[in-house]
Design a protein around this motif. Structure first.
Motif, short mmCIF file in Angstrom:
data_model
loop_
_atom_site.label_atom_id
_atom_site.label_comp_id
_atom_site.label_asym_id
_atom_site.label_seq_id
_atom_site.Cartn_x
_atom_site.Cartn_y
_atom_site.Cartn_z
N PHE A 68 65.31 -22.18 -44.05
CA PHE A 68 64.30 -21.63 -44.96
C PHE A 68 63.17 -22.63 -45.16
N ALA A 69 63.52 -23.91 -45.32
CA ALA A 69 62.49 -24.94 -45.50
C ALA A 69 61.68 -25.13 -44.22
N ALA A 70 62.35 -25.08 -43.06
CA ALA A 70 61.64 -25.22 -41.79
C ALA A 70 60.67 -24.07 -41.57
N TYR A 76 59.49 -14.46 -43.00
CA TYR A 76 58.64 -13.43 -42.38
C TYR A 76 57.55 -14.06 -41.51
N ALA A 77 57.09 -15.27 -41.89
CA ALA A 77 56.02 -15.92 -41.14
C ALA A 77 56.49 -16.37 -39.75
N VAL A 78 57.80 -16.55 -39.59
CA VAL A 78 58.33 -17.02 -38.30
C VAL A 78 59.25 -15.96 -37.69
N GLU A 79 59.08 -14.73 -38.11
CA GLU A 79 59.97 -13.66 -37.66
C GLU A 79 59.98 -13.53 -36.14
N ASN A 80 58.81 -13.59 -35.51
CA ASN A 80 58.75 -13.44 -34.06
C ASN A 80 59.44 -14.60 -33.35
N GLN A 81 59.32 -15.81 -33.90
CA GLN A 81 60.03 -16.95 -33.33
C GLN A 81 61.54 -16.75 -33.44
N GLY A 85 65.09 -16.76 -30.96
CA GLY A 85 66.18 -17.71 -31.11
C GLY A 85 65.80 -19.10 -31.55
N PHE A 86 64.61 -19.27 -32.12
CA PHE A 86 64.21 -20.61 -32.55
C PHE A 86 63.16 -20.52 -33.64
N VAL A 87 62.95 -21.65 -34.31
CA VAL A 87 61.84 -21.86 -35.24
C VAL A 87 61.28 -23.25 -34.93
N THR A 88 59.98 -23.41 -35.06
CA THR A 88 59.36 -24.71 -34.80
C THR A 88 58.92 -25.34 -36.11
N GLY A 89 59.37 -26.56 -36.38
CA GLY A 89 58.95 -27.28 -37.57
C GLY A 89 57.51 -27.73 -37.47
N LYS A 90 56.94 -28.14 -38.59
CA LYS A 90 55.51 -28.47 -38.61
C LYS A 90 55.20 -29.74 -37.82
N GLU A 91 56.21 -30.57 -37.52
CA GLU A 91 56.00 -31.76 -36.71
C GLU A 91 56.41 -31.53 -35.25
N VAL A 194 46.88 -23.38 -27.07
CA VAL A 194 47.20 -22.06 -27.63
C VAL A 194 48.69 -22.06 -27.93
N ARG A 195 49.06 -21.82 -29.20
CA ARG A 195 50.45 -21.87 -29.62
C ARG A 195 51.02 -20.48 -29.88
N PHE A 196 52.31 -20.35 -29.61
CA PHE A 196 53.11 -19.18 -29.99
C PHE A 196 52.63 -17.88 -29.36
N ALA A 197 52.03 -17.96 -28.19
CA ALA A 197 51.67 -16.76 -27.43
C ALA A 197 52.40 -16.81 -26.10
#
Length: 279
Positions: A68-70, A76-81, A85-91, A194-197
């Motif tokens: 949740f913190a990541a 909802y903001a990272v739903e597509n990620q 099967g993953f989420v990307t942290g801000k670093e 270009v990120r996340f496309a």
């Protein structure tokens, strides 16, 4: 870095050299493991331990809190990620998830009951690609594919190659960072990201709008080779990586050089477009 970890897990890392930390394996009700300088060890409340008996045992709540913190407190903001099967942290930390995937037809609808996290920590290793640059790009920039199993430094090398090419040639570089991990570091002053496309979208739109000389991308899948072919037919060079071990396994031979790693960041072989060794 790793600010999103649940407090007990973050506190356990206080005595660990983060420059040597490559990966955390967080599993519900199982010993906490870390990849430290290429070797898996256990992590306890007082730091690294050799025995699983001294390791922290993460709870389901700590995994949920970390994820949740990541997600910056908005799943909802990272739903597509998450659907991938993953989420990307801000670093740039890539957080792989394992749990229950819910499908609607053939498409992933959501992910529930996450029980495991695999957190990969990006590192900038300046100069790690120097040998590849000298052997493959000393005369001109060509298309190149870096091949190795997961966790052997492909992304780190790609990142450093992008920086070297930018600094030494001033070519316009377009970086397709589908997972937000590749751009976690210095890519050079002439790079656009270009990120996340998906790759086909980036390659198609980028060729029209950004006029790159070189496109850099990570982790090619079989369906991505159409995008590479499009770029090559347009006269644009491509620098990429793939989870492959042998030249024969490459779906389409679209590159002029193939670099096979042999261990963490170590060059095994360099082959030409015909599959023959390059001196």
């Amino acid at each position: 870095m790793l600010d999103f970890l649940a407090p007990r897990l973050k506190n356990a890392l206080r005595s660990v050299n983060l420059n040597l930390l490559y990966e955390l394996r967080i599993r519900t009700d199982k010993p906490l493991r870390i990849n430290l300088n290429g070797t898996f060890r256990y992590l306890g409340e007082d730091g690294v331990t050799e025995s699983p008996k001294g390791a922290l045992i993460p709870t389901q709540g700590e995994i949920e809190e970390t994820l949740f913190a990541a997600s910056e407190y908005s799943v909802y903001a990272v739903e597509n990620q998450l659907k991938c099967g993953f989420v990307t942290g801000k670093e740039g930390e890539r957080i792989g998830v394992a749990g229950t995937f819910v499908y609607e037809g053939k498409n992933v609808l959501s992910v529930h009951s996450v029980t495991s996290l695999c957190i990969r920590i990006p590192h900038a290793v300046l100069g790690c690609s120097e040998e590849i640059y000298k052997k493959c790009f000393s005369d001109h920039i060509c298309s190149l594919l870096i091949m190795a199993p997961p966790g052997e430094g492909k992304t780190t090398i790609l990142r450093d190659l992008s920086r070297l090419i930018s600094e030494r040639t001033r070519l316009n570089i377009l970086v397709s960072d589908e997972r937000g991990e590749l751009s976690a570091g210095d890519l050079g002053a002439t790079s656009d990201v270009v990120r996340f496309a998906d790759k086909l979208t980036v390659f198609t739109a980028g060729i029209r709008a950004m006029r790159p000389d070189l496109i850099v991308t990570d982790e090619l899948l079989p369906e991505d080779y159409a995008a590479v072919r499009r770029a090559r037919e347009s006269g644009i060079q491509v620098l990429a990586s793939a989870h492959l071990k042998e030249y024969a396994d490459v779906p389409e031979k679209l590159f002029e050089r193939y670099v096979m790693l042999n261990g963490l960041g170590k060059i095994g072989k360099i082959l030409g477009g015909d599959g023959e060794d390059v001196d």
